[in-house]
Design a protein around this motif. Structure first.
Motif, mmCIF file in Angstrom:
data_model
loop_
_atom_site.group_PDB
_atom_site.id
_atom_site.type_symbol
_atom_site.label_atom_id
_atom_site.label_comp_id
_atom_site.label_asym_id
_atom_site.label_seq_id
_atom_site.Cartn_x
_atom_site.Cartn_y
_atom_site.Cartn_z
ATOM 1 N N ASP A 1 0.855 -1.195 0.000
ATOM 2 C CA ASP A 1 0.000 0.000 0.000
ATOM 3 C C ASP A 1 0.888 1.241 0.000
ATOM 4 N N VAL B 1 0.764 4.287 -1.154
ATOM 5 C CA VAL B 1 0.208 5.614 -0.863
ATOM 6 C C VAL B 1 0.056 5.829 0.640
ATOM 7 N N SER B 2 -0.158 4.761 1.392
ATOM 8 C CA SER B 2 -0.308 4.884 2.843
ATOM 9 C C SER B 2 0.951 5.414 3.508
ATOM 10 N N SER C 1 -5.997 3.914 -4.300
ATOM 11 C CA SER C 1 -5.897 4.799 -3.126
ATOM 12 C C SER C 1 -6.405 6.189 -3.484
ATOM 13 N N GLU D 1 -7.250 8.621 -1.795
ATOM 14 C CA GLU D 1 -6.728 9.700 -0.947
ATOM 15 C C GLU D 1 -5.472 10.348 -1.515
#
Length: 361
Positions: free
Chosen positions: A56, A58-59, A83, A85
């Motif tokens: 992940d 982008v997290s 993602s 966000e």
């Protein structure tokens, strides 16, 4: 590695937190409390690198440059789909813009990951670090043959994914070593003269080209020589048409992508069929002067995605170039299978689509 005392936010007790001692690509020793969970990146292609080693990516971001053009429209859409966000994260200046200290400080990342070509000064780094934000300088693009591996190792350490970084780099090295062994057996006289035109057909004046480093190094590695490396001391610039004609290269490679559609340049990649890309390449190669090159007259005309060329996935470009420059020596290479393996084995956000083409059906 040393340890630092850190306050546990839940109960106020003091715990021991590991600190990473890193040497970045500029030779700077940096201490980073880590592994970190929030980084700022000044080049969206670092998302691709993170995608290789983290499920992940982008997290992990607290801010990025919003330079989605470097991913390509379809590539950016893929990241957004995974993602959403990403679109709303704070923006910092990209490595192609003037460095902006304030935007990084405002984003409050655990660490700022900057590109070696960003032009950031020592004084600016001191200001960021003075605000309590360590700065790590990496390079995936200016000198990738030397810098990509150590840069990915550092990135892996920063985010606690060292094993995954090592696994990908072993995959890349195995393939690069196999190519290097065969190239070492080629007589120097068989080194192929190449003209790689970057962002091909994007403007009426000829011609964008890599200079020293970057794609020129890839071509040298696979037994070729890019004519731009002899005329441009920097990593990229423009060649005049008379120079290109005078060198009369044996192979012509255009780079491009969806970003060139509005300018009439070479288009390739997601959103374009192989036939679309082939017709676009044919048009670019038919321009005045370019059409008269030996490479074009004899049909050694190829096109490659600029987004995939300037990418941590450079092994795909290396294998493709090797096959184009020395088709008999590298007849067994299958870069399409290599990309499929990257998608299935490593990448959290896959690369789907046709990213290279030749005029031969």
């Amino acid at each position: 590695m040393v340890t630092l005392a850190a306050c546990d936010r839940r109960d106020g007790t003091v715990a021991q937190q590991s600190a990473l001692q890193l040497t970045d690509i500029k030779g700077r020793t940096v201490s980073v409390p880590g592994p970190v969970s929030k980084i700022a990146i000044d080049d969206s292609r670092y998302l691709v690198a993170l995608s290789l080693i983290h499920p992940d990516p982008v997290s992990l971001l607290s801010a990025w440059a919003h330079d989605d053009n470097r991913l390509g429209a379809e590539g950016y859409a893929q990241f957004l789909k995974a993602s959403p966000e990403l679109a709303d994260l704070p923006r910092i200046a990209s490595s192609a813009e003037n460095f902006d200290v304030e935007s990084i400080i405002a984003a409050r990342p655990d660490v700022a990951v900057l590109s070696v070509e960003s032009g950031v000064t020592d004084a600016q780094i001191e200001r960021v670090e003075g605000a309590g934000i360590p700065v790590v300088v990496l390079d995936f693009f200016a000198d990738p043959l030397d810098d990509l591996a150590p840069s990915l190792e550092i990135l892996g350490k920063l985010v606690g994914r060292e094993e995954q970084a090592r696994e990908f780099l072993a995959f890349r090295k195995q393939r690069m070593d196999a190519i290097a062994r065969r190239v070492a057996e080629l007589p120097e006289a068989e080194r192929t003269l190449v003209f790689l035109e970057a962002h091909a057909g994007s403007s009426p004046d000829c011609c964008n080209s890599p200079g020293r480093g970057n794609a020129s190094d890839y071509l040298q590695f696979v037994g070729g020589h890019n004519i731009g490396a002899d005329a441009l001391s920097q990593s990229s610039g423009k060649l005049n048409l008379e120079y290109v004609i005078s060198r009369d290269p044996a192979v012509y490679i255009a780079t491009g992508g969806p970003h060139l559609a509005a300018r009439g340049g070479f288009v390739v990649g997601p959103g374009y069929s192989e036939q679309d890309a082939r017709e676009s390449l044919r048009k670019v190669a038919a321009r005045r002067g370019i059409a008269d090159l030996t490479a074009v007259r004899e049909g050694r005309i190829y096109g490659f995605s600029h987004q995939l060329l300037n990418s941590p996935l450079d092994i795909v470009a290396i294998e493709t170039f090797a096959k184009w420059l020395h088709p008999q020596v590298f007849a067994d290479l299958a870069p399409d299978q290599t990309l499929a393996t990257l998608n299935s084995r490593f990448l959290a956000v896959p690369y789907d689509g046709a990213y290279w083409v030749s005029l031969k059906e």
